[in-house]
Design a protein around this motif. Structure first.
Motif, PDB file in Angstrom:
ATOM      1  N   LYS A 193      21.791  43.710  34.403  1.00 23.61           N
ATOM      2  CA  LYS A 193      22.820  43.335  35.376  1.00 23.61           C
ATOM      3  C   LYS A 193      23.047  44.399  36.454  1.00 23.61           C
ATOM      4  CE  LYS A 193      26.318  44.255  31.903  1.00 23.61           C
ATOM      5  NZ  LYS A 193      26.815  43.594  30.725  1.00 23.61           N
ATOM      6  N   ILE A 195      20.964  45.650  38.209  1.00 21.69           N
ATOM      7  CA  ILE A 195      20.072  45.385  39.331  1.00 21.69           C
ATOM      8  C   ILE A 195      20.828  44.727  40.485  1.00 21.69           C
ATOM      9  CG2 ILE A 195      19.237  43.035  38.897  1.00 21.69           C
ATOM     10  CD1 ILE A 195      16.479  43.944  39.301  1.00 21.69           C
ATOM     11  N   ILE A 196      21.882  44.007  40.143  1.00 19.29           N
ATOM     12  CA  ILE A 196      22.668  43.313  41.181  1.00 19.29           C
ATOM     13  C   ILE A 196      23.257  44.311  42.182  1.00 19.29           C
ATOM     14  CG2 ILE A 196      24.707  41.833  41.548  1.00 19.29           C
ATOM     15  CD1 ILE A 196      22.123  40.488  40.400  1.00 19.29           C
ATOM     16  N   VAL A 199      20.513  45.367  44.479  1.00 17.99           N
ATOM     17  CA  VAL A 199      20.161  44.342  45.473  1.00 17.99           C
ATOM     18  C   VAL A 199      21.202  44.295  46.578  1.00 17.99           C
ATOM     19  CG1 VAL A 199      19.903  41.844  45.824  1.00 17.99           C
ATOM     20  CG2 VAL A 199      18.865  42.920  43.823  1.00 17.99           C
ATOM     21  N   LEU A 200      22.471  44.425  46.179  1.00 17.31           N
ATOM     22  CA  LEU A 200      23.553  44.260  47.143  1.00 17.31           C
ATOM     23  C   LEU A 200      23.833  45.510  47.980  1.00 17.31           C
ATOM     24  CD1 LEU A 200      26.107  42.115  45.096  1.00 17.31           C
ATOM     25  CD2 LEU A 200      24.667  41.370  46.982  1.00 17.31           C
ATOM     26  N   GLU A 202      23.941  48.030  50.649  1.00 12.85           N
ATOM     27  CA  GLU A 202      23.586  47.997  52.066  1.00 12.85           C
ATOM     28  C   GLU A 202      23.014  49.374  52.427  1.00 12.85           C
ATOM     29  OE1 GLU A 202      24.141  45.178  53.729  1.00 12.85           O
ATOM     30  OE2 GLU A 202      25.407  44.195  52.241  1.00 12.85           O
TER      31      GLU A 202
ATOM     32  N   PRO B 124      16.501  38.310  45.940  1.00 16.19           N
ATOM     33  CA  PRO B 124      15.562  39.048  46.796  1.00 16.19           C
ATOM     34  C   PRO B 124      15.596  40.508  46.350  1.00 16.19           C
ATOM     35  CG  PRO B 124      17.638  38.732  47.934  1.00 16.19           C
ATOM     36  CD  PRO B 124      17.770  38.019  46.624  1.00 16.19           C
ATOM     37  N   PRO B 125      14.600  41.318  46.712  1.00 18.27           N
ATOM     38  CA  PRO B 125      14.614  42.720  46.290  1.00 18.27           C
ATOM     39  C   PRO B 125      15.834  43.480  46.838  1.00 18.27           C
ATOM     40  CG  PRO B 125      12.470  42.112  47.174  1.00 18.27           C
ATOM     41  CD  PRO B 125      13.383  40.972  47.469  1.00 18.27           C
ATOM     42  N   SER B 126      16.289  43.075  48.025  1.00 15.31           N
ATOM     43  CA  SER B 126      17.480  43.724  48.612  1.00 15.31           C
ATOM     44  C   SER B 126      18.054  42.820  49.691  1.00 15.31           C
ATOM     45  CB  SER B 126      17.111  45.078  49.229  1.00 15.31           C
ATOM     46  OG  SER B 126      16.300  44.865  50.372  1.00 15.31           O
ATOM     47  N   ILE B 127      19.313  43.076  50.031  1.00 17.52           N
ATOM     48  CA  ILE B 127      19.953  42.320  51.102  1.00 17.52           C
ATOM     49  C   ILE B 127      19.217  42.572  52.433  1.00 17.52           C
ATOM     50  CG2 ILE B 127      22.029  42.443  52.567  1.00 17.52           C
ATOM     51  CD1 ILE B 127      22.498  40.534  50.364  1.00 17.52           C
ATOM     52  N   ARG B 153      25.594  37.120  49.431  1.00 20.90           N
ATOM     53  CA  ARG B 153      26.237  38.181  48.637  1.00 20.90           C
ATOM     54  C   ARG B 153      27.116  37.567  47.544  1.00 20.90           C
ATOM     55  NH1 ARG B 153      27.001  40.160  53.908  1.00 20.90           N
ATOM     56  NH2 ARG B 153      25.559  41.873  54.383  1.00 20.90           N
ATOM     57  N   ILE B 156      24.824  36.035  44.852  1.00 19.73           N
ATOM     58  CA  ILE B 156      24.121  37.050  44.047  1.00 19.73           C
ATOM     59  C   ILE B 156      25.075  37.653  43.002  1.00 19.73           C
ATOM     60  CG2 ILE B 156      22.991  39.322  44.149  1.00 19.73           C
ATOM     61  CD1 ILE B 156      21.730  38.371  46.832  1.00 19.73           C
ATOM     62  N   VAL B 160      24.855  37.307  37.219  1.00 18.22           N
ATOM     63  CA  VAL B 160      25.086  37.771  35.844  1.00 18.22           C
ATOM     64  C   VAL B 160      25.505  36.636  34.910  1.00 18.22           C
ATOM     65  CG1 VAL B 160      25.596  40.181  36.365  1.00 18.22           C
ATOM     66  CG2 VAL B 160      27.422  38.478  36.504  1.00 18.22           C
ATOM     67  N   ILE B 165      17.554  37.015  35.294  1.00 16.41           N
ATOM     68  CA  ILE B 165      17.514  37.361  36.722  1.00 16.41           C
ATOM     69  C   ILE B 165      16.072  37.768  37.039  1.00 16.41           C
ATOM     70  CG2 ILE B 165      18.343  38.922  38.522  1.00 16.41           C
ATOM     71  CD1 ILE B 165      20.892  39.340  36.819  1.00 16.41           C
TER      72      ILE B 165
END
Lengths: 203, 203
Positions: A193, A195-196, A199-200, A202, B124-127, B153, B156, B160, B165
Motif C-alpha cells: 500500500k 506504493i500509493i 505514485v501520488l 508530485e 500509473p507509475p507516477s502522477i 488522485r 488512486i 488500497v 495493485i
C-alpha cells in the motif's frame, strides 16, 4: 516501494513432492530461499552448521522460546526443532522470500504468529497416486505405508486452512504454479500500500 | 474440481492503460472475457446489441434492480448503466473469467454484493507520467486535464480497497502480472476446497 520478502509456509503429505518442487523453485529465482531450522540435536558428521540446521544448545533454544523468538517449535526424541523469527525477519528484510517447509501443526503455529505469512499446501492428484509413489520408493513395509497414508489423509484434510492448494500432478507445472502464487502475492494491496504514496508524490 | 470462472473487478484512473491491458489479456486466454453492461441509452448506429451493450428499456432495468439482479448501476445523463448478476453468473458457470472494467464507486457496489469477486487496481507509475500520457492524447484543454488528474488522485487513493495493485510501467509486464494474479487466484483454497474430496476419494 516495499521490497520486504515473503514468508511462505509450504506443507503437504510425505510423497507429495515438496523437495523436488522446492529445488525447482530455487532454480527459478535466487531470492527464494529455504529457512534453516534451529535444533538442539547433535550435529552429524556430514551436516553443516547454517546449511542443514543451526545447532544450538538447549539453553539457547529455551531463551528463544521465552523471548518469543520461535515462530514454531516441536520436540522429537528429546531434541527441539524450531524456526527463529528474528532469523526469518532478517532474511525477509534483505529481500529474500523465505520458505518454511513444515508439517501442519508447525504451520498452524506460524499462521497464528505471523499474520502476513503466505501458506501453500501441496496435494497429490489422488490418494491412489500417493500410495503408488510411496510404494515405488520401496523404503517401507506395508504396515508403515498404511500408517503414512493415514497420516497423509489427516494432513490433506487441513489443506483448507491454507491460503492456496496446489495439485502436484506434474512437477514443472506445480513449481510454476507456486512461483505464480509468489509473484501474485507481491502485488497484494495490503503488502504494497505504500506504493500509493510513491505514485501520488508530485515531483 | 470447481471450474467456475472468476469475477474480476478492474479499475484504474483514465490514462492508466486499462483498455490496452485488457486487449492483451484477451489474447492470452479466450476464457477471459469482458462483461457487457446493460443500458437504457438508445443504441447508436455503429453499436451492436450484446457486444457494446445490452440495450434494454427503463422498465426492464428497473425490474432488474428490484429483483436484486444489478451487481452495480449508475445513472448518467438520465440513462442507466449497470451489470446484471445473472448474466455474469451464467458466464462464470460456463467457465469464463469475467472482467468488469469499472470505476471505483461501481467497484465498491460489486465488492459488497459479490464476496468472491477478485479486485485489481491498475496505477500509473507516477502522477507525472499519467499527466504526460493524458497530455499526449491531446484531447483535453489544460483545465480539463487538471480536473481529470484531480479525479485520478481521488481514485488512486481507493486502490488500497482492492485485493491487488498493479503498476502499469510496461504494458506487456502489466498484462502478464494480471494474468499471473488470475491464475494464482484459481488456486485459492476457499475457491477449490472441493478438490480435497476428490483427492481423498478412494477408488
Amino acid at each position: 516501494m516495499n521490497n520486504k520478502g515473503l514468508l511462505i509456509i509450504l506443507s503437504g503429505p510425505s510423497g507429495a513432492g515438496k523437495d523436488t518442487i522446492l529445488g525447482r523453485l530455487f532454480l527459478k529465482n535466487d531470492k527464494i530461499i529455504k529457512s534453516i531450522s534451529a535444533t538442539t540435536r547433535k550435529k552429524r558428521d556430514k551436516e553443516i552448521e547454517g546449511k542443514d540446521y543451526h545447532f544450538i544448545s538447549k539453553d539457547e533454544f529455551n531463551d528463544k522460546i521465552l523471548d518469543g523468538d520461535m515462530l514454531e517449535y516441536a520436540c522429537y526424541c528429546e531434541n527441539y526443532y524450531g524456526t527463529s523469527k528474528s532469523e526469518v525477519e532478517k532474511l525477509r528484510n534483505d529481500g529474500y522470500d523465505v520458505i518454511l517447509k513444515i508439517e501442519v501443526e508447525g504451520a498452524k503455529q506460524v499462521m497464528n504468529k505471523c499474520g502476513d505469512a503466505l501458506s501453500i499446501f501441496i496435494v497429490p492428484p489422488s490418494i491412489k497416486i500417493l500410495k503408488e509413489r510411496l510404494f515405488n520408493r520401496g523404503t517401507e513395509s506395508e504396515k508403515e505405508l498404511e500408517l503414512r497414508l493415514d497420516r497423509a489423509r489427516e494432513e490433506i484434510n487441513c489443506a483448507v486452512n491454507y491460503d492456496y492448494i496446489v495439485v502436484n500432478d506434474d512437477q514443472d507445472k506445480c513449481a510454476e504454479d507456486i512461483y505464480e502464487i509468489i509473484c501474485a502475492e507481491k502485488m497484494r494491496s495490503y503488502r504494497i500500500k505504500n506504493i500509493i504514496n510513491e505514485v501520488l508524490k508530485e515531483c
